[in-house]
Design a protein around this motif. Structure first.
Motif, PDB file in Angstrom:
ATOM      1  N   VAL A   6       1.687 -45.513 -63.230  1.00  0.00           N
ATOM      2  CA  VAL A   6       0.752 -45.034 -64.386  1.00  0.00           C
ATOM      3  C   VAL A   6       0.678 -46.301 -65.264  1.00  0.00           C
ATOM      4  O   VAL A   6      -0.052 -46.534 -66.003  1.00  0.00           O
ATOM      5  CB  VAL A   6       1.239 -43.727 -64.946  1.00  0.00           C
ATOM      6  CG1 VAL A   6       0.953 -43.571 -66.254  1.00  0.00           C
ATOM      7  CG2 VAL A   6       0.899 -42.662 -63.908  1.00  0.00           C
ATOM      8  N   ILE A   7       1.997 -46.783 -65.576  1.00  0.00           N
ATOM      9  CA  ILE A   7       1.767 -47.935 -66.466  1.00  0.00           C
ATOM     10  C   ILE A   7       1.487 -49.226 -65.991  1.00  0.00           C
ATOM     11  O   ILE A   7       1.921 -50.232 -66.698  1.00  0.00           O
ATOM     12  CB  ILE A   7       3.376 -47.819 -67.152  1.00  0.00           C
ATOM     13  CG1 ILE A   7       4.578 -48.327 -66.255  1.00  0.00           C
ATOM     14  CG2 ILE A   7       3.915 -46.804 -67.792  1.00  0.00           C
ATOM     15  CD1 ILE A   7       5.985 -48.350 -66.899  1.00  0.00           C
ATOM     16  N   PHE A  24      -7.498 -40.034 -65.935  1.00  0.00           N
ATOM     17  CA  PHE A  24      -6.359 -40.328 -65.888  1.00  0.00           C
ATOM     18  C   PHE A  24      -6.151 -41.265 -64.424  1.00  0.00           C
ATOM     19  O   PHE A  24      -6.033 -42.236 -64.270  1.00  0.00           O
ATOM     20  CB  PHE A  24      -5.413 -39.143 -65.737  1.00  0.00           C
ATOM     21  CG  PHE A  24      -3.944 -39.610 -66.056  1.00  0.00           C
ATOM     22  CD1 PHE A  24      -3.253 -39.650 -67.130  1.00  0.00           C
ATOM     23  CD2 PHE A  24      -3.203 -40.239 -64.832  1.00  0.00           C
ATOM     24  CE1 PHE A  24      -1.877 -40.057 -67.253  1.00  0.00           C
ATOM     25  CE2 PHE A  24      -1.785 -40.331 -64.912  1.00  0.00           C
ATOM     26  CZ  PHE A  24      -0.944 -40.448 -66.187  1.00  0.00           C
ATOM     27  N   ILE A  45      -6.290 -45.240 -63.530  1.00  0.00           N
ATOM     28  CA  ILE A  45      -5.274 -45.863 -62.638  1.00  0.00           C
ATOM     29  C   ILE A  45      -6.102 -46.683 -61.237  1.00  0.00           C
ATOM     30  O   ILE A  45      -5.835 -47.651 -60.836  1.00  0.00           O
ATOM     31  CB  ILE A  45      -4.439 -44.818 -62.110  1.00  0.00           C
ATOM     32  CG1 ILE A  45      -3.508 -44.168 -62.989  1.00  0.00           C
ATOM     33  CG2 ILE A  45      -3.705 -45.360 -60.796  1.00  0.00           C
ATOM     34  CD1 ILE A  45      -2.486 -42.955 -62.634  1.00  0.00           C
ATOM     35  N   ILE A  50      -4.027 -48.851 -67.442  1.00  0.00           N
ATOM     36  CA  ILE A  50      -3.312 -47.898 -67.983  1.00  0.00           C
ATOM     37  C   ILE A  50      -3.951 -46.597 -68.458  1.00  0.00           C
ATOM     38  O   ILE A  50      -5.088 -47.031 -69.192  1.00  0.00           O
ATOM     39  CB  ILE A  50      -2.343 -48.085 -69.267  1.00  0.00           C
ATOM     40  CG1 ILE A  50      -1.325 -49.058 -68.527  1.00  0.00           C
ATOM     41  CG2 ILE A  50      -1.323 -46.926 -69.436  1.00  0.00           C
ATOM     42  CD1 ILE A  50      -0.179 -49.751 -69.563  1.00  0.00           C
ATOM     43  N   PRO A  51      -3.842 -45.231 -68.048  1.00  0.00           N
ATOM     44  CA  PRO A  51      -4.621 -44.379 -68.448  1.00  0.00           C
ATOM     45  C   PRO A  51      -4.986 -44.077 -69.911  1.00  0.00           C
ATOM     46  O   PRO A  51      -4.136 -44.373 -70.881  1.00  0.00           O
ATOM     47  CB  PRO A  51      -4.027 -43.143 -68.126  1.00  0.00           C
ATOM     48  CG  PRO A  51      -3.198 -43.488 -67.013  1.00  0.00           C
ATOM     49  CD  PRO A  51      -2.799 -44.742 -67.191  1.00  0.00           C
TER      50      PRO A  51
END
Lengths: 205, 205, 205
Positions: free
Chosen positions: A59-60, B54, B58, B63-64
């Motif tokens: 995610v990051i 989201f 990705i 990053i979302p």
């Protein structure tokens, strides 16, 4: 570490390792119940132990740290095999020990999730989400793979604890990162452990 | 925006917000049915509302956006809590309003998914897939977490609408991005709404 | 390719395409059983065929190659539609052919997964995990979406084969990448095929 004092981040690291073992064992237990074969047990142990941090790193925008840190990965694999051997020998870890280890792991995972989201430059609401994801994401994947509704969505206070612990970590981090991690981890641990008593629970509608 | 005219992208943004609310409420409704606790309802509302975008972010290597845009995240959390309060009060949103909001959200999400895939330099087949993912991904995660087969895989025309709307957006984008988003969004909306009548449906084998 | 010799990597590419078809068809078959509609069948075929590599690419920080390689994506979509037409016509591919194609695909996917993890600079334990993920991840997503416990977790030797094949590929890659891919792919293929006989299986607890 000087003068015999203990670095709080070392405590978080130790709690993290204890959490890895507890999470791996919980994955194996769910896998045995779902009648998985040896490979299935390895997967369930491993995703429970490392799935939260793995997902957080994706995610990051990072390659999962666990894939880049071979001893950490081998430790998680080893913990999984210990769980499998235990299961094959029909050993059962005493419930209180498993719960304590789960609470320790939740504390450590929530704190590290919060700190890494801060390093990634995210604001605190996102940081709280990543603390929860780090601490509970592995269990969610475990349950989905085993065909069950994720426990964290209907039982216990692991998520509430991770959220509170993540928030505390983020609030204190500007003053002292290591103290923040320790304080946030303890908050998450205590709330998670309170949930384990089943005397405190979230309302249902 | 000059001379009182309305920017079509503002319309897409408004539809997007309406969609967030509708998706969050649908997540809460599914969560109540699955007997989740308060935290579980928050997760289901939130993943339904933001899970599609989201995941899309990705996939395209970002990053979302929702984690980087705190008011958007807080809006989605707020919409989820409104849904939970409504559920606790046993309020039911009138079916036609929920369906209209779902169609609006699907339209907005499909259009933004297509535009972002274009910005990421992807070809149109990938863009259509990302339009579908943006518009329907949240509902898929919702259903998997609730232990159900994802609705979009066996009911309605949300995916068909998102695919058509995404394709229209991508086809028109080289001429005028805002008109493309509006036109594609409307196509997705209309097809999704047609699916809601249950008079049009995809064949099964 | 000179002098009529065949490049081993071409063999891997051919096996990969055969695998795409086998995986897409298996997705459609599971989707029909789960009573999905046309869109659901497309999703199940496609995620089974490309989901493993798609996930692997996200893990190693790349935009999924299949989204950047339009003919590969269209090939997978085409294979899925062939599976759907076959299903609609109630054709059943002969079991031995499906099993052979599954084993070929598993071999090719395991080898490419291992090589890409190596290119991403990961160590061998991570490489073995990515070989397994590439070869079996699509089937896991397929089964989760269809509401089933993933087959690979309780049946067959696809994961064992992918792990062994990935390890062989990584072990030989420093000497000759193409030979390594071929050797590893064959190991994965043979073990997977042995699992198909159901005479060899992993223990359960």
């Amino acid at each position: 570490m000087t003068g015999g004092s203990v670095d709080p981040l070392d405590l978080v690291a130790v709690a993290d390792r204890i959490g890895i073992v507890a999470f791996a064992v919980s994955g194996v237990v769910v896998g045995i119940r779902a009648k998985l074969d040896l490979y299935g047990l390895v997967v369930l142990g491993l995703v429970t132990a490392i799935g939260g941090g793995f997902t957080r790193d994706i995610v990051i925008g990072d390659i999962p740290r666990v894939l880049q840190t071979t001893d950490y990965l081998l430790f998680a694999i080893g913990a999984t095999f210990i769980g499998i051997v235990g299961g094959a020998l029909k050993l059962t870890a005493p419930e209180p020990i498993m719960k304590a280890a789960d609470a320790l792991g939740t504390g450590a995972f929530a704190a590290t999730g919060a700190l890494l989201s801060r390093e990634a430059g995210l604001d605190w609401p996102a940081g709280v989400i990543l603390a929860i994801l780090t601490a509970t994401g592995g269990g969610v994947i475990r349950d989905v793979l085993a065909g069950e509704i994720p426990q964290v969505l209907h039982r216990g206070l692991n998520a509430t604890g991770s959220a509170a612990g993540g928030a505390v970590t983020l609030a204190l981090a500007p003053t002292d990162v290591t103290a923040a991690a320790l304080a946030g981890g303890i908050v998450a641990l205590v709330i998670t452990a309170a949930g384990h008593t089943e005397r405190v629970r979230l309302p249902k509608i």
